[in-house]
Design an enzyme around this catalytic site. Sequence first.
Site, PDB file in Angstrom:
ATOM      1  N   HIS A  20      24.226  12.456  96.809  1.00  0.00           N
ATOM      2  CA  HIS A  20      23.278  13.819  95.882  1.00  0.00           C
ATOM      3  C   HIS A  20      25.011  14.202  96.335  1.00  0.00           C
ATOM      4  CE1 HIS A  20      19.239  12.765  97.999  1.00  0.00           C
ATOM      5  NE2 HIS A  20      19.576  12.936  96.414  1.00  0.00           N
ATOM      6  N   CYS A 123       5.525   2.723  86.305  1.00  0.00           N
ATOM      7  CA  CYS A 123       6.319   2.949  87.802  1.00  0.00           C
ATOM      8  C   CYS A 123       5.926   3.865  88.426  1.00  0.00           C
ATOM      9  CB  CYS A 123       7.743   1.841  87.351  1.00  0.00           C
ATOM     10  SG  CYS A 123       8.400   1.840  89.372  1.00  0.00           S
ATOM     11  N   CYS A 126       9.401   5.190  89.704  1.00  0.00           N
ATOM     12  CA  CYS A 126      10.333   6.337  88.901  1.00  0.00           C
ATOM     13  C   CYS A 126       9.267   7.393  87.855  1.00  0.00           C
ATOM     14  CB  CYS A 126       9.919   4.980  88.173  1.00  0.00           C
ATOM     15  SG  CYS A 126      11.875   3.238  88.097  1.00  0.00           S
ATOM     16  N   CYS A 142       9.083  -2.927  89.289  1.00  0.00           N
ATOM     17  CA  CYS A 142      10.658  -2.735  88.913  1.00  0.00           C
ATOM     18  C   CYS A 142      11.721  -2.622  89.546  1.00  0.00           C
ATOM     19  CB  CYS A 142       9.763  -1.306  89.487  1.00  0.00           C
ATOM     20  SG  CYS A 142      11.664   0.071  89.464  1.00  0.00           S
ATOM     21  N   HIS A 145      12.964  -0.139  92.260  1.00  0.00           N
ATOM     22  CA  HIS A 145      11.737   0.206  93.313  1.00  0.00           C
ATOM     23  C   HIS A 145      11.229  -0.717  94.503  1.00  0.00           C
ATOM     24  CE1 HIS A 145      11.985   4.249  91.606  1.00  0.00           C
ATOM     25  NE2 HIS A 145      12.198   4.443  92.298  1.00  0.00           N
ATOM     26  N   LYS A 295      23.562  -1.466  96.708  1.00  0.00           N
ATOM     27  CA  LYS A 295      23.435  -0.572  96.930  1.00  0.00           C
ATOM     28  C   LYS A 295      22.403   0.393  98.568  1.00  0.00           C
ATOM     29  CE  LYS A 295      19.336   2.105  94.502  1.00  0.00           C
ATOM     30  NZ  LYS A 295      18.413   2.029  94.056  1.00  0.00           N
ATOM     31  N   LYS A 298      17.638   1.386 103.578  1.00  0.00           N
ATOM     32  CA  LYS A 298      18.351   1.549 105.278  1.00  0.00           C
ATOM     33  C   LYS A 298      17.716   0.289 105.725  1.00  0.00           C
ATOM     34  CE  LYS A 298      15.731   6.055 105.475  1.00  0.00           C
ATOM     35  NZ  LYS A 298      14.579   6.863 104.919  1.00  0.00           N
TER      36      LYS A 298
END
Length: 475
Positions: A20, A123, A126, A142, A145, A295, A298
């Site tokens: 972000h 999805c 999304c 997806c 996700h 990416k 977690k």
Amino acid sequence: MKKYLTTAIPYANGAPHIGHALDYLLADVYRRFLTMTGTEVRLSAGTDEHGSKIYNKAMELGVTPQELVDKNAADFKSFIDELEVKYTDFVRTTDTAHMKRCQEIWRKLQPHIYKSRYEGWYCSGCEGFVSDSDCANNDGVCPDHKKPYERLSEENYYLRISGFKNEIREAITSGKMRILPEFRANEVLNLLENAPDVSISRPKSSLKWGVEVPDDENQVMYVWIDALVNYLTVLGYPDAPEADFKELWGSAVQFVGKDILRFHAIIWPAILLGLGLELPKVIHSHGHVLANGTKMSKSLGNVVAPRDVIVKYGTEAFRYYFLRHIDTFADSDFTWEKFEAAYNGELANDYGNLVQRLANLAVKNGVSRVDFQPVLPTEYVKIMNEMRFSDGFDYVWGRVQALNQEIDQKKPWAMKKEGREAEIPAVMQDLISTLLEVNYMLAPFLPKTYEKVEEVFGIRGGEIRVPETPLFPKN
Ligand code: MSP
């Protein structure tokens, strides 16, 4: 001259993550550069607070959606402050004014809206429909996700994209609406060819947290519609005086990540054309922040919380890494290892030491003041106007390194012994004013460092003094 810069509004379903920071920092560097060169800037930020993701997260936490977004919106605001990013306008999509304006915009779009039934794949991650071919290509799951697509049949309102395609294509190819980096413009043009009309509402039964469609109590606006129009509602559209609004909107430069470029380069222009408004001048799309090429997630345990970096090393170090080593347009890595190497080897060594060294030499040789007239080199101005910020930062760093070499060659510390004492003041004046020129170019990237260095060299009053602690203590 005025310019309007926008940043994507993140989903307020959790705390800000490292990715972000990029929208904010890129927009902030451009804002600071424009301000330095005499342009008045509005910079908008905000939070995207509707949709199933937020609703589901609130249910999971046992709070109301409003409680959840109130907490997260405050967290995002303070994150932006922690980054030393200065915005002029902030919009939350649950603001009453935003929701009311959203409904007025919907009404204005009536001639381009029709109702139809959707039968197909969806999805929920999304919050978007998926074509049969995409579903087949992704084996029904997806890729973002990792969730199987759901089958859906529901009534929706649609925005007619087909009628705007030619105009959007022409705006992109003629450069009226520039897409940066250039290679992404071709991707958008390809997507545009086959872009279907977009669904812009959901039945209330499937979306419980959103802006109501005017005159239809069973439908709620699709999150992307409510979100995209933030760029207008934050300026007061459609209530604001038209001339003021048009002047600003006509100068818009929009900062978004590559994952949401298609929404901004296809659906968004269609909305704008439907409203009879100009298209943005530039859509600037940045790459993603990754951890060793993958990416952050977690489950992989490679997530870096941005505040951990800021608390340990400070905002300036964070801005340094993000604006120089995260390429403005390509995907780049953030890892502690790379960050620490850049901090110690570059910020502390190349710059912190340089400032300390020159201040020491000046004081030792009785140089208490220098003349300095700020100028920005043409090459730098060109790169910054092209919004290639990491290249701009590289250019500045090249100058930092060249100055270090120049000091090593001129060896002002040896001049006394060599009987060249009389030349010292001129050499020091030369070296310090070069440093101050470089420092001036650093201002959009490292605003606090820029100020501190000017203080050290007496540009903001007083005499040259050696900083008591190094600018960037080694770790
Ligand atoms: N809510 C939408 C945006 C609506 S704008 C009208 C959204 N939110 S988001 O929270 O998923 O992303 C917000 C911004 O952060 C986007 O520009 C997105 O590209 C960016 N990033 C999210 N993760 C990122 C990285 N890992 N790296 C860089 N930027 C990424 O999309």
